[in-house]
Write an enzyme that holds these catalytic residues in place. Structure first.
Site, PDB file in Angstrom:
ATOM      1  N   THR A 122      30.011  30.529  44.021  1.00 16.91           N
ATOM      2  CA  THR A 122      29.659  30.915  42.657  1.00 16.91           C
ATOM      3  C   THR A 122      28.567  30.009  42.090  1.00 16.91           C
ATOM      4  O   THR A 122      28.443  28.849  42.495  1.00 16.91           O
ATOM      5  CB  THR A 122      30.925  30.827  41.773  1.00 16.91           C
ATOM      6  OG1 THR A 122      30.550  30.918  40.403  1.00 16.91           O
ATOM      7  CG2 THR A 122      31.660  29.496  41.947  1.00 16.91           C
ATOM      8  N   ASP A 123      27.844  30.529  41.101  1.00 14.43           N
ATOM      9  CA  ASP A 123      26.840  29.692  40.407  1.00 14.43           C
ATOM     10  C   ASP A 123      27.507  28.635  39.530  1.00 14.43           C
ATOM     11  O   ASP A 123      26.865  27.685  39.095  1.00 14.43           O
ATOM     12  CB  ASP A 123      25.887  30.570  39.575  1.00 14.43           C
ATOM     13  CG  ASP A 123      26.580  31.376  38.483  1.00 14.43           C
ATOM     14  OD1 ASP A 123      27.828  31.362  38.398  1.00 14.43           O
ATOM     15  OD2 ASP A 123      25.863  32.041  37.696  1.00 14.43           O
ATOM     16  N   GLU A 124      28.843  28.783  39.266  1.00 15.23           N
ATOM     17  CA  GLU A 124      29.516  27.836  38.359  1.00 15.23           C
ATOM     18  C   GLU A 124      29.596  26.434  38.940  1.00 15.23           C
ATOM     19  O   GLU A 124      29.837  25.480  38.202  1.00 15.23           O
ATOM     20  CB  GLU A 124      30.925  28.339  38.013  1.00 15.23           C
ATOM     21  CG  GLU A 124      30.905  29.636  37.254  1.00 15.23           C
ATOM     22  CD  GLU A 124      32.218  29.954  36.549  1.00 15.23           C
ATOM     23  OE1 GLU A 124      33.073  29.077  36.418  1.00 15.23           O
ATOM     24  OE2 GLU A 124      32.352  31.118  36.128  1.00 15.23           O
ATOM     25  N   TYR A 148      38.498  25.661  38.190  1.00 14.52           N
ATOM     26  CA  TYR A 148      38.036  26.697  39.123  1.00 14.52           C
ATOM     27  C   TYR A 148      36.747  26.277  39.817  1.00 14.52           C
ATOM     28  O   TYR A 148      36.651  26.267  41.053  1.00 14.52           O
ATOM     29  CB  TYR A 148      37.829  28.030  38.388  1.00 14.52           C
ATOM     30  CG  TYR A 148      36.968  29.008  39.164  1.00 14.52           C
ATOM     31  CD1 TYR A 148      37.430  29.586  40.337  1.00 14.52           C
ATOM     32  CD2 TYR A 148      35.679  29.342  38.719  1.00 14.52           C
ATOM     33  CE1 TYR A 148      36.628  30.471  41.073  1.00 14.52           C
ATOM     34  CE2 TYR A 148      34.880  30.226  39.440  1.00 14.52           C
ATOM     35  CZ  TYR A 148      35.358  30.784  40.616  1.00 14.52           C
ATOM     36  OH  TYR A 148      34.562  31.646  41.340  1.00 14.52           O
ATOM     37  N   LYS A 152      35.839  25.414  43.829  1.00 14.15           N
ATOM     38  CA  LYS A 152      34.814  26.127  44.612  1.00 14.15           C
ATOM     39  C   LYS A 152      33.777  25.126  45.134  1.00 14.15           C
ATOM     40  O   LYS A 152      33.290  25.248  46.257  1.00 14.15           O
ATOM     41  CB  LYS A 152      34.133  27.205  43.768  1.00 14.15           C
ATOM     42  CG  LYS A 152      35.006  28.376  43.385  1.00 14.15           C
ATOM     43  CD  LYS A 152      35.490  29.208  44.565  1.00 14.15           C
ATOM     44  CE  LYS A 152      34.395  30.003  45.249  1.00 14.15           C
ATOM     45  NZ  LYS A 152      34.951  30.920  46.289  1.00 14.15           N
TER      46      LYS A 152
HETATM   47  P1  NAD Z   1      39.589  38.381  42.667  1.00 15.96           P
HETATM   48  O1  NAD Z   1      40.433  37.407  41.929  1.00 15.96           O
HETATM   49  O2  NAD Z   1      39.392  39.751  42.135  1.00 15.96           O
HETATM   50  O3  NAD Z   1      40.172  38.554  44.159  1.00 15.96           O
HETATM   51  C1  NAD Z   1      40.557  37.474  44.946  1.00 15.96           C
HETATM   52  C2  NAD Z   1      41.332  38.009  46.144  1.00 15.96           C
HETATM   53  O4  NAD Z   1      41.704  36.886  46.953  1.00 15.96           O
HETATM   54  C3  NAD Z   1      42.631  38.737  45.774  1.00 15.96           C
HETATM   55  O5  NAD Z   1      42.727  39.942  46.490  1.00 15.96           O
HETATM   56  C4  NAD Z   1      43.724  37.767  46.174  1.00 15.96           C
HETATM   57  O6  NAD Z   1      44.929  38.415  46.570  1.00 15.96           O
HETATM   58  C5  NAD Z   1      43.073  37.024  47.340  1.00 15.96           C
HETATM   59  N1  NAD Z   1      43.646  35.688  47.563  1.00 15.96           N
HETATM   60  C6  NAD Z   1      43.813  34.694  46.630  1.00 15.96           C
HETATM   61  N2  NAD Z   1      44.405  33.632  47.215  1.00 15.96           N
HETATM   62  C7  NAD Z   1      44.591  33.952  48.538  1.00 15.96           C
HETATM   63  C8  NAD Z   1      45.166  33.272  49.630  1.00 15.96           C
HETATM   64  N3  NAD Z   1      45.695  32.047  49.508  1.00 15.96           N
HETATM   65  N4  NAD Z   1      45.158  33.885  50.826  1.00 15.96           N
HETATM   66  C9  NAD Z   1      44.653  35.138  50.980  1.00 15.96           C
HETATM   67  N5  NAD Z   1      44.134  35.847  49.965  1.00 15.96           N
HETATM   68  C10 NAD Z   1      44.092  35.253  48.754  1.00 15.96           C
HETATM   69  O7  NAD Z   1      38.217  37.632  42.913  1.00 15.96           O
HETATM   70  P2  NAD Z   1      36.725  38.191  42.938  1.00 15.96           P
HETATM   71  O8  NAD Z   1      36.203  38.203  41.570  1.00 15.96           O
HETATM   72  O9  NAD Z   1      36.703  39.424  43.769  1.00 15.96           O
HETATM   73  O10 NAD Z   1      35.994  36.994  43.724  1.00 15.96           O
HETATM   74  C11 NAD Z   1      35.911  36.981  45.149  1.00 15.96           C
HETATM   75  C12 NAD Z   1      35.127  35.748  45.589  1.00 15.96           C
HETATM   76  O11 NAD Z   1      33.819  35.776  45.020  1.00 15.96           O
HETATM   77  C13 NAD Z   1      35.750  34.418  45.147  1.00 15.96           C
HETATM   78  O12 NAD Z   1      35.585  33.481  46.191  1.00 15.96           O
HETATM   79  C14 NAD Z   1      34.925  34.014  43.933  1.00 15.96           C
HETATM   80  O13 NAD Z   1      34.903  32.615  43.772  1.00 15.96           O
HETATM   81  C15 NAD Z   1      33.572  34.559  44.323  1.00 15.96           C
HETATM   82  N6  NAD Z   1      32.685  34.889  43.181  1.00 15.96           N
HETATM   83  C16 NAD Z   1      33.139  35.691  42.163  1.00 15.96           C
HETATM   84  C17 NAD Z   1      32.273  36.063  41.139  1.00 15.96           C
HETATM   85  C18 NAD Z   1      32.708  36.986  40.016  1.00 15.96           C
HETATM   86  O14 NAD Z   1      31.930  37.222  39.099  1.00 15.96           O
HETATM   87  N7  NAD Z   1      33.914  37.542  40.041  1.00 15.96           N
HETATM   88  C19 NAD Z   1      30.958  35.576  41.142  1.00 15.96           C
HETATM   89  C20 NAD Z   1      30.542  34.743  42.185  1.00 15.96           C
HETATM   90  C21 NAD Z   1      31.409  34.419  43.217  1.00 15.96           C
HETATM   91  O1  DAU Z   2      29.477  32.930  37.267  1.00 15.95           O
HETATM   92  C1  DAU Z   2      30.303  33.444  38.266  1.00 15.95           C
HETATM   93  C2  DAU Z   2      31.741  33.404  37.787  1.00 15.95           C
HETATM   94  O2  DAU Z   2      31.865  34.416  36.792  1.00 15.95           O
HETATM   95  C3  DAU Z   2      32.763  33.610  38.898  1.00 15.95           C
HETATM   96  O3  DAU Z   2      32.667  32.547  39.816  1.00 15.95           O
HETATM   97  C4  DAU Z   2      34.183  33.683  38.334  1.00 15.95           C
HETATM   98  O4  DAU Z   2      35.124  33.944  39.342  1.00 15.95           O
HETATM   99  C5  DAU Z   2      34.216  34.799  37.293  1.00 15.95           C
HETATM  100  O5  DAU Z   2      35.499  34.861  36.714  1.00 15.95           O
HETATM  101  C6  DAU Z   2      33.143  34.581  36.228  1.00 15.95           C
HETATM  102  O6  DAU Z   2      33.479  33.425  35.394  1.00 15.95           O
HETATM  103  P1  DAU Z   2      33.290  33.485  33.796  1.00 15.95           P
HETATM  104  O7  DAU Z   2      34.149  32.462  33.187  1.00 15.95           O
HETATM  105  O8  DAU Z   2      31.844  33.504  33.450  1.00 15.95           O
HETATM  106  O9  DAU Z   2      33.870  34.979  33.545  1.00 15.95           O
HETATM  107  P2  DAU Z   2      34.790  35.600  32.398  1.00 15.95           P
HETATM  108  O10 DAU Z   2      34.721  37.063  32.535  1.00 15.95           O
HETATM  109  O11 DAU Z   2      36.135  34.957  32.356  1.00 15.95           O
HETATM  110  O12 DAU Z   2      34.013  35.182  31.077  1.00 15.95           O
HETATM  111  C7  DAU Z   2      32.672  35.596  30.877  1.00 15.95           C
HETATM  112  C8  DAU Z   2      32.238  35.068  29.518  1.00 15.95           C
HETATM  113  O13 DAU Z   2      32.965  35.776  28.501  1.00 15.95           O
HETATM  114  C9  DAU Z   2      32.559  33.602  29.316  1.00 15.95           C
HETATM  115  O14 DAU Z   2      31.515  32.989  28.572  1.00 15.95           O
HETATM  116  C10 DAU Z   2      33.853  33.604  28.503  1.00 15.95           C
HETATM  117  C11 DAU Z   2      33.745  34.878  27.694  1.00 15.95           C
HETATM  118  N1  DAU Z   2      35.030  35.558  27.393  1.00 15.95           N
HETATM  119  C12 DAU Z   2      35.894  35.781  28.421  1.00 15.95           C
HETATM  120  C13 DAU Z   2      37.090  36.419  28.196  1.00 15.95           C
HETATM  121  C14 DAU Z   2      38.062  36.671  29.342  1.00 15.95           C
HETATM  122  C15 DAU Z   2      35.319  35.987  26.103  1.00 15.95           C
HETATM  123  O15 DAU Z   2      34.510  35.793  25.162  1.00 15.95           O
HETATM  124  N2  DAU Z   2      36.501  36.640  25.869  1.00 15.95           N
HETATM  125  C16 DAU Z   2      37.416  36.863  26.865  1.00 15.95           C
HETATM  126  O16 DAU Z   2      38.500  37.444  26.604  1.00 15.95           O
END
Ligand code: NAD
Ligand code: DAU
Length: 334
Positions: A122-124, A148, A152
């Site tokens: 992730t970019d975080e 989190y 990562k």
């Molecule tokens: P998500 O939470 O929707 O899904 C995560 C999946 O991983 C789930 O199906 C869960 O059951 C599985 N999992 C968790 N712990 C596990 C374990 N111990 N063993 C096996 N499976 C396990 O997550 P997502 O948003 O689809 O993110 C997927 C990947 O992409 C993550 O590594 C996250 O850090 C990365 N990522 C997410 C975002 C985003 O915006 N959501 C952005 C950049 C990178």
């Molecule tokens: O940047 C990549 C990341 O983006 C991934 O690595 C993470 O897994 C993914 O969850 C996401 O993280 P964020 O914290 O940016 O996502 P989230 O959707 O939780 O929040 C997005 C923005 O919205 C953040 O600034 C917080 C705000 N927010 C979030 C929630 C859930 C609100 O204002 N209200 C809310 O209820």
């Protein structure tokens, strides 16, 4: 080619699996997922009889299960993780276990069997930007600020350490905020869509002026595909959407798409340690791989909203927890 996708039952993994089987129908996908609250087998309704798709219920921290699964494939694409920042603030322990220890177990397995490994990050990990700072790139120093992102970052460091120490065949991608279908309704966009579908208000944290860069998850999937095809072993690639929006802009755009007015915004307490701004410079991926995002935000958002409206039952089952019973009754876990 046989690919082990860890965490394939989550949001981004599900989209990657659908993308891959459509684009590369000759390949086999093994989805390895422990099915936390975020894993949903209902996402595979349309492909559960596809002989090229197989599901294994397994934990990335379980050495025996991981070694057995990795031994049998050509490539591992590692998505499995705990991913919701707010949950990591409430309880970091599951994040350290799955994201750090789980990655290390997988690394031991790819080292043992000499497999190609792509780590999805992730970019975080880069921390937070000020309004005038240049966007993150592959050389930005790590500065994670939530449990989190710290977990990562630790995983990314382990992946590079295994490359330098043991010569594993790895690549890493650091991507910005994904959006699209199959997104569990707890992160900002799917939560807000689900609330608005029920005519409820949407909780905007703090002043709503934090900035995120939004990328459609199928653009992310294509980026990972291109890294697997053309990426250099040992390298990291930043992937972004070229689409910075404040949370307020995001919310107002969504309200418009869903035909609601601004009275649906409820300002709530801010997230502790809330990162102010993320932005990603993806010129390395553009120059070296020929990748750039293609899906326009307005098109991707409309598709996402339409999908949630067409799948109200899926949303309801996620929200009341019944999706767990639903898939166990409906789908055979092989
Ligand atoms: P998500 O939470 O929707 O899904 C995560 C999946 O991983 C789930 O199906 C869960 O059951 C599985 N999992 C968790 N712990 C596990 C374990 N111990 N063993 C096996 N499976 C396990 O997550 P997502 O948003 O689809 O993110 C997927 C990947 O992409 C993550 O590594 C996250 O850090 C990365 N990522 C997410 C975002 C985003 O915006 N959501 C952005 C950049 C990178
Ligand atoms: O940047 C990549 C990341 O983006 C991934 O690595 C993470 O897994 C993914 O969850 C996401 O993280 P964020 O914290 O940016 O996502 P989230 O959707 O939780 O929040 C997005 C923005 O919205 C953040 O600034 C917080 C705000 N927010 C979030 C929630 C859930 C609100 O204002 N209200 C809310 O209820």
């Amino acid at each position: 080619m046989k690919i082990l996708v860890t965490g394939g039952a989550g949001f981004i993994g599900s989209n990657f699996i659908h993308y891959w089987l459509e684009k590369h129908p000759e390949d086999e996908i093994i989805n390895f997922d422990v099915l936390t609250y975020a894993g949903n087998l209902e996402n595979f309704k349309t492909i559960e009889n596809n002989p090229k798709y197989k599901f294994i219920k397994g934990d990335v921290c379980d050495r025996d299960a991981v070694f057995a699964a990795v031994k049998d494939v050509d490539v591992v694409v590692h998505y499995a993780a705990e991913t919701h920042v707010d949950r990591s603030i409430m309880d970091p322990s599951a994040f350290v276990r799955s994201n750090v220890l789980g990655t290390q177990v997988l690394l031991d397995a790819v080292k043992e069997y000499g497999k190609r490994f792509h780590h999805v990050s992730t970019d975080e990990v880069f921390g937070a930007l000020g309004p005038e700072d240049p966007a993150f790139n592959e050389k930005t120093p790590y500065d994670p600020r939530s449990p989190y992102s710290a977990s990562k970052a630790a995983a990314d460091h382990l992946v590079r350490a295994y490359f330098h120490t043991y010569g594993i065949k790895m690549t890493i991608s650091n991507c910005s905020n994904n959006y699209g279908r199959y997104m569990f309704p707890e992160k900002v966009l799917p939560l807000f869509i689900a609330n608005l579908m029920e005519d409820k208000k949407v909780p905007l944290y703090g002043d709503g002026l934090q900035v995120r860069d939004w990328i459609h998850t199928l653009d992310h999937a294509r980026g990972v595909d291109m890294i697997l095809q053309k990426g250099k072993i040992g390298e990291t690639y930043c992937l972004g959407g070229d689409n910075e929006l404040t949370n307020m802009e995001l919310t107002k755009t969504l309200l418009k798409v869903m035909d609601k007015d601004e009275s649906y915004i409820e300002y709530v307490k801010d997230r502790p340690g809330h990162d102010r701004r993320y932005a990603v410079d993806f010129s390395k991926a553009k120059n070296e791989l020929g990748w750039e995002p293609q899906i326009k935000f307005e098109d991707g958002l409309k598709d996402m909203v339409d999908w949630y409206k067409d799948n109200q039952e899926w949303v309801n089952r996620c929200r009341d927890g019944s999706y767990k019973d639903y898939y166990e009754k409906q789908y055979i876990i092989r």
